[in-house]
Structures are given as structure tokens and as C-alpha cells.
Design a protein around this motif. Sequence first.
Motif, PDB file in Angstrom:
ATOM      1  N   VAL A  95       0.820  -1.213   0.000  1.00  0.00           N
ATOM      2  CA  VAL A  95       0.000   0.000   0.000  1.00  0.00           C
ATOM      3  C   VAL A  95       0.853   1.262   0.000  1.00  0.00           C
ATOM      4  O   VAL A  95       0.375   2.323  -0.378  1.00  0.00           O
ATOM      5  N   ARG A  96       2.105   1.154   0.398  1.00  0.00           N
ATOM      6  CA  ARG A  96       3.000   2.316   0.375  1.00  0.00           C
ATOM      7  C   ARG A  96       3.358   2.662  -1.065  1.00  0.00           C
ATOM      8  O   ARG A  96       3.643   1.794  -1.859  1.00  0.00           O
ATOM      9  N   ARG A  97       3.377   3.952  -1.356  1.00  0.00           N
ATOM     10  CA  ARG A  97       3.816   4.388  -2.681  1.00  0.00           C
ATOM     11  C   ARG A  97       5.325   4.598  -2.689  1.00  0.00           C
ATOM     12  O   ARG A  97       5.955   4.523  -3.724  1.00  0.00           O
TER      13      ARG A  97
ATOM     14  N   LEU B  15      -3.792  -8.902   1.607  1.00  0.00           N
ATOM     15  CA  LEU B  15      -3.925  -7.448   1.558  1.00  0.00           C
ATOM     16  C   LEU B  15      -4.240  -6.886   2.928  1.00  0.00           C
ATOM     17  O   LEU B  15      -3.657  -5.884   3.353  1.00  0.00           O
ATOM     18  N   LEU B  16      -5.144  -7.531   3.648  1.00  0.00           N
ATOM     19  CA  LEU B  16      -5.494  -7.081   4.991  1.00  0.00           C
ATOM     20  C   LEU B  16      -4.266  -7.116   5.900  1.00  0.00           C
ATOM     21  O   LEU B  16      -3.995  -6.160   6.629  1.00  0.00           O
ATOM     22  N   ALA B  17      -3.490  -8.193   5.845  1.00  0.00           N
ATOM     23  CA  ALA B  17      -2.283  -8.292   6.676  1.00  0.00           C
ATOM     24  C   ALA B  17      -1.290  -7.192   6.316  1.00  0.00           C
ATOM     25  O   ALA B  17      -0.687  -6.572   7.204  1.00  0.00           O
ATOM     26  N   THR B  18      -1.119  -6.922   5.032  1.00  0.00           N
ATOM     27  CA  THR B  18      -0.202  -5.862   4.597  1.00  0.00           C
ATOM     28  C   THR B  18      -0.687  -4.501   5.075  1.00  0.00           C
ATOM     29  O   THR B  18       0.096  -3.690   5.574  1.00  0.00           O
ATOM     30  N   LEU B  19      -1.979  -4.243   4.938  1.00  0.00           N
ATOM     31  CA  LEU B  19      -2.526  -2.961   5.375  1.00  0.00           C
ATOM     32  C   LEU B  19      -2.379  -2.786   6.880  1.00  0.00           C
ATOM     33  O   LEU B  19      -1.951  -1.731   7.358  1.00  0.00           O
TER      34      LEU B  19
ATOM     35  N   GLU C 116      -3.138   5.167   3.107  1.00  0.00           N
ATOM     36  CA  GLU C 116      -4.087   4.479   3.985  1.00  0.00           C
ATOM     37  C   GLU C 116      -5.437   4.320   3.281  1.00  0.00           C
ATOM     38  O   GLU C 116      -6.016   3.221   3.263  1.00  0.00           O
ATOM     39  N   ALA C 117      -5.935   5.388   2.683  1.00  0.00           N
ATOM     40  CA  ALA C 117      -7.219   5.324   1.979  1.00  0.00           C
ATOM     41  C   ALA C 117      -7.149   4.338   0.808  1.00  0.00           C
ATOM     42  O   ALA C 117      -8.095   3.578   0.570  1.00  0.00           O
ATOM     43  N   GLY C 118      -6.035   4.340   0.089  1.00  0.00           N
ATOM     44  CA  GLY C 118      -5.869   3.410  -1.025  1.00  0.00           C
ATOM     45  C   GLY C 118      -5.899   1.965  -0.564  1.00  0.00           C
ATOM     46  O   GLY C 118      -6.474   1.100  -1.233  1.00  0.00           O
ATOM     47  N   GLY C 119      -5.297   1.700   0.590  1.00  0.00           N
ATOM     48  CA  GLY C 119      -5.332   0.351   1.148  1.00  0.00           C
ATOM     49  C   GLY C 119      -6.744  -0.073   1.504  1.00  0.00           C
ATOM     50  O   GLY C 119      -7.169  -1.194   1.201  1.00  0.00           O
ATOM     51  N   TYR C 120      -7.507   0.838   2.129  1.00  0.00           N
ATOM     52  CA  TYR C 120      -8.905   0.529   2.458  1.00  0.00           C
ATOM     53  C   TYR C 120      -9.730   0.324   1.190  1.00  0.00           C
ATOM     54  O   TYR C 120     -10.586  -0.561   1.123  1.00  0.00           O
TER      55      TYR C 120
ATOM     56  N   LEU D 198      -9.249  -3.105  -0.055  1.00  0.00           N
ATOM     57  CA  LEU D 198      -9.998  -4.075   0.745  1.00  0.00           C
ATOM     58  C   LEU D 198     -11.478  -4.096   0.350  1.00  0.00           C
ATOM     59  O   LEU D 198     -12.074  -5.164   0.201  1.00  0.00           O
ATOM     60  N   VAL D 199     -12.070  -2.902   0.179  1.00  0.00           N
ATOM     61  CA  VAL D 199     -13.466  -2.824  -0.236  1.00  0.00           C
ATOM     62  C   VAL D 199     -13.645  -3.471  -1.607  1.00  0.00           C
ATOM     63  O   VAL D 199     -14.578  -4.252  -1.826  1.00  0.00           O
ATOM     64  N   ASP D 200     -12.727  -3.182  -2.526  1.00  0.00           N
ATOM     65  CA  ASP D 200     -12.798  -3.771  -3.867  1.00  0.00           C
ATOM     66  C   ASP D 200     -12.666  -5.284  -3.829  1.00  0.00           C
ATOM     67  O   ASP D 200     -13.185  -5.987  -4.702  1.00  0.00           O
ATOM     68  N   ALA D 201     -11.988  -5.814  -2.795  1.00  0.00           N
ATOM     69  CA  ALA D 201     -11.809  -7.266  -2.652  1.00  0.00           C
ATOM     70  C   ALA D 201     -12.982  -7.914  -1.910  1.00  0.00           C
ATOM     71  O   ALA D 201     -12.973  -9.102  -1.674  1.00  0.00           O
TER      72      ALA D 201
END
Length: 119
Positions: free
Chosen positions: A20-22, A88-92, A106-110, A113-116
Motif C-alpha cells: 500500500v506504500r507508494r 492485503l489485509l495483513a499488509t494494510l 491508507e485510503a488506497g489500502g482501504y 480491501l473494499v474492492d476485494a
Amino acid sequence: MAEAQLQHIPIADLDREHNVRRSLGNLTELAKSISDVGVLTPVTVAPQEDGDGWYLVAGHRRVAAAEQVGLETVPALVHEAADAPARLLATLLENLQRLDLDPVEEAGGYRQLVDAGWS
């Protein structure tokens, strides 16, 4: 989930695309530390579904710094991950514990998750 096993994983076998980090930020101090004493905290990986490589779940900065100083392997805790959303959840969660994760990351990570399918 079964208990994690410690292994030394070749850096070349790690899929590092799902972070999730850029930006990994400045790795100078971390690279110096790894050069001096090695990787003290194992990264976390999960096997790819096809059995050919590993997903890097946590430890992106450590892997980048280890690669920067010329290491070919890193110590890794191997977890049997259920599926891509669980990884993805573990990474976030790993990254949310860091102070330097910016709100957009942070928002991109969430969003991922929503998309998944997570709510």
C-alpha cells in the motif's frame, strides 16, 4: 492458520508488487544497519498459489534495504495465507502501525480491501 515457519527466502523469488506504500522512503539508515548486523526481524511471506515464489506480506523496506546492500536472501516467516484479500489485509494492518503511512496510502489500502469484498 498454521504456525509460521522461519526460512531464508531468495529476494529474487519475492513478489513485492502488492504494497500500500507508494514510497519506501530513505533506506540509508536501515541499509547501514542491515549491512552491519543483518536482517534482525524476519519479513512475512505467503506462498504464491502456483507454488512458484512468494508474496511479500510485510517487510518491504527491509527487503529493499537488504537488496541495496547486496544480500541475496532474507529471513522470512512463512504463513499459509488464505487468499489475496487476507494478504492485503495483513499488509494494510502492518503498514497502519507505521507512523509514516500517509492518508492517501491508507485510503488506497482501504479501497483495495473494499474492492476485494471486505466491508
